[in-house]
Design an enzyme around this catalytic site. Sequence first.
Site, PDB file in Angstrom:
ATOM      1  N   GLY A  38      80.370 -87.312 -31.058  1.00 17.28           N
ATOM      2  CA  GLY A  38      80.251 -86.340 -32.137  1.00 17.28           C
ATOM      3  C   GLY A  38      79.184 -86.795 -32.997  1.00 17.28           C
ATOM      4  CG  ASN A  39      77.934 -85.140 -36.793  1.00 14.67           C
ATOM      5  OD1 ASN A  39      78.436 -85.412 -37.625  1.00 14.67           O
ATOM      6  ND2 ASN A  39      78.132 -84.150 -35.395  1.00 14.67           N
ATOM      7  CE1 TYR A  40      79.714 -93.305 -37.671  1.00 18.89           C
ATOM      8  CE2 TYR A  40      77.354 -92.817 -37.268  1.00 18.89           C
ATOM      9  CZ  TYR A  40      78.430 -93.395 -36.986  1.00 18.89           C
ATOM     10  OH  TYR A  40      78.768 -94.727 -36.084  1.00 18.89           O
TER      11      TYR A  40
END
Length: 425
Positions: free
Chosen positions: A210-212
């Site tokens: 995923g990412n932030y």
Amino acid sequence: MKSLEGKHIVLGVTGGIAAYKSVMLLRLLIKEGAEVQVVMTPNAKEFVAPVTFSSLSGKPVVSEFFTANTGEWHSHVDLGLWSDLMVIAPATAATIGKLANGIADNMLVTTYLSAKSPVMIAPAMDLDMWIHPSTQRNMEVLKGDGVMTVAPGSGELASGLNGKGRMAEPSEILKAIKDFFAKGEELKGKRILVTSGPTYENLDPVRFIGNYSSGKMGFNLAEAFLRRGGEVFLITGPVSVEIPDHPRLHRIDVRSAREMLAATEPLFSDMDIAVFAAAVADYAPEEKADKKIKRENAETLSIKLRRNPDIAATLGKEKRGQITVGFALETDHELENAARKIQTKNLDLIVMNSLQDPEAGFMKDTNKVTIIDKEGEKTEFGVKSKREVAEDIVDTIIKYRFTVTKDQISNIQDQISKNKDKESV
Ligand code: C5P
């Protein structure tokens, strides 16, 4: 019709010498047709008598939680619901500190915490208080909370010193209020797609890539489009931010890039505008394990990734008059990369935010953007709350929609010249 006819404004007055200017502001608001309820802090009453405000507004000033002799309770919750806009002018350093930290020890701060409407403040204080890190820190917090500010001006201060900190003039505050309400329902009847948040690409039943991305930018955009009367289709990846229900908001929750594409593609042909604010994962594991991947004895583990579909580019190919807007978050060669993306994704506008900017980016409440259009026209904005950035983006889209581009003008000109040539043959 007067420009503020029918608008409900809560005017908060705090204890600073600039409180006398609020009397003028109140007069201007009433002249423009607004209905104004004044809320004063106990200290403000040391500067201007409440009767001055109540006579001009035609409403008793609210200052205490109870009327002492009758025990009548003044509901800050009702006031918060009644208001279309809360304006705190002057906002002293003390009140700014309380607003930023939720210290609800008076009627004004309590009303602020209950307000469902947007809030605007006009700070006023001595120059050293204004530039103090504590005040600036509190201002940053308020900016992040979406509070609008009418910046103080420079000049002679009550202390005798000269510098920044003097409350903006009542006419300037009135202009900011009028500008706020002038934003009408320009997008009434328009359908707008917004992609938002991260995507999660599953590796196995318990792990993902995923990412932030927090989804704050996309959600603020959705709210800004709703405020302008649009019907919003919000396709969001997994986020923890909230968005209030709205009759014109349709939310679809997705997880992976493929799911996001599957949700957006059938909607796109019916849209007028599409804004791709999602941070879509570029790659996903080629195979998703059915069971949790076991730790092996080997020191390394390889996972083969396969490129995800580019949602903006895919829909860019299917474009039939929709305005499409993308985002670019670059670490180098920002302008060239952003301009290239306009081409490859067939966008009308691209919103560029730089990771080099400490106040812009993923987990922040603030952002600093530059918007570039198809013709290379660049507009730079300062550091603002994501709520204000969303307003700027929506304003730019509205302007773009109703502005004939240079290309269109030269095409029309070419067409006319060609027809003339034909006629003269
Ligand atoms: O190419 P890059 O990922 O930097 O482009 C960013 C823009 O493209 C954003 O607007 C993002 O939402 C969109 N995008 C997309 N689908 C992808 C990758 C990016 O819609 N797979």
